[in-house]
Design an enzyme around this catalytic site. Structure first.
Site, short mmCIF file in Angstrom:
data_model
loop_
_atom_site.label_atom_id
_atom_site.label_comp_id
_atom_site.label_asym_id
_atom_site.label_seq_id
_atom_site.Cartn_x
_atom_site.Cartn_y
_atom_site.Cartn_z
N ASP A 194 0.88 -1.16 0.00
CA ASP A 194 0.00 0.00 0.00
C ASP A 194 0.92 1.21 0.00
O ASP A 194 2.01 1.18 0.58
CB ASP A 194 -0.95 0.02 1.19
CG ASP A 194 -2.13 0.97 0.94
OD1 ASP A 194 -2.60 1.05 -0.21
OD2 ASP A 194 -2.57 1.64 1.89
N THR A 195 0.48 2.22 -0.70
CA THR A 195 1.28 3.42 -0.86
C THR A 195 0.43 4.63 -0.58
O THR A 195 -0.76 4.66 -0.92
CB THR A 195 1.83 3.51 -2.30
OG1 THR A 195 2.72 2.40 -2.51
CG2 THR A 195 2.59 4.80 -2.54
N HIS A 204 9.84 5.05 -3.92
CA HIS A 204 9.38 4.43 -2.67
C HIS A 204 9.13 2.94 -2.86
O HIS A 204 9.56 2.11 -2.06
CB HIS A 204 8.11 5.13 -2.20
CG HIS A 204 7.12 5.36 -3.31
ND1 HIS A 204 7.37 6.20 -4.37
CD2 HIS A 204 5.92 4.82 -3.56
CE1 HIS A 204 6.35 6.20 -5.20
NE2 HIS A 204 5.45 5.35 -4.74
N PHE A 222 2.11 6.79 -13.15
CA PHE A 222 0.68 6.74 -12.83
C PHE A 222 0.46 7.44 -11.49
O PHE A 222 1.41 7.85 -10.82
CB PHE A 222 0.17 5.30 -12.80
CG PHE A 222 0.85 4.41 -11.78
CD1 PHE A 222 0.26 4.15 -10.55
CD2 PHE A 222 2.08 3.83 -12.05
CE1 PHE A 222 0.89 3.34 -9.62
CE2 PHE A 222 2.71 3.01 -11.13
CZ PHE A 222 2.11 2.76 -9.90
#
Length: 190
Positions: A68-69, A176, A148
């Site tokens: 998850d970001t 990241h 994106f």
């Protein structure tokens, strides 16, 4: 080694497959017949990564990892954070999200932000977390058409172009997600 990546986001799958060595085959949710939307209801980025990985492990009995970001903006007290994908609404539209973020930062001098990715690996009955953070600034307008999400408005520190102006290879070295995947690969190669 075969690992399920708990995502239907083709951009993420492509990015991850590009990062891992040939000895690791990434299997998508589609490949295992998982068509349902995996819940992402945790209040933290870490919690969502864990929730997605646990869903696959519990329902499909497979080794997997999930990520998850979130984009955390200083002037907005860390928002959009865990709500980055749905910042402008449940339609999860990247342009709407960027437009809302740029509007909320209008006339704010502090444009510092960071992308944070957490990867949760469920492997042979154990769970491991890997974090990747890249600091940067939010632009005043969208630049570039690669990448994106928020890539067109994020410039990582030490660079003069947005993630959306970088090739996948350039971005992967410093992003990241790239940093978190690097830690995952290092762990898997032990």
């Amino acid at each position: 080694m075969q690992l399920v990546f708990a995502s239907n986001n083709q951009n993420k799958i492509k990015e991850i497959q590009n990062l891992v060595p040939n000895t690791i085959q990434i299997v998508s949710l589609e490949d295992i017949g998982c068509t349902e939307d995996i819940p992402e209801t945790a209040p933290t980025i870490e919690g969502n990564a864990i929730q997605k990985a646990n869903y696959i492990t519990q329902n499909y009995k497979l080794n997997c990892f999930a990520d998850d970001t979130g984009l955390e903006v200083e002037a907005l007290a860390g928002k959009p954070g865990v709500y980055s994908a749905r910042y402008a609404g449940d339609q999860r539209n990247a342009n709407d999200n960027m437009d809302k973020l740029l509007a909320n930062l209008h006339n704010k001098p502090n444009r510092n932000a960071q992308f944070k990715t957490i990867i949760c690996l469920n492997l042979d009955g154990t769970q491991h977390l890997f974090e990747g953070i890249v600091k940067g600034t939010i632009t005043t307008e969208k630049k570039g058409n690669l990448g994106f999400g928020y890539d067109p408005i994020f410039i990582p520190h030490g660079y003069d172009k947005t993630f959306a102006e970088m090739t996948l290879e350039e971005k992967s070295k410093i992003s990241h997600r790239g940093l978190a995947v690097e830690k995952l690969i290092h762990f898997l190669n032990k």
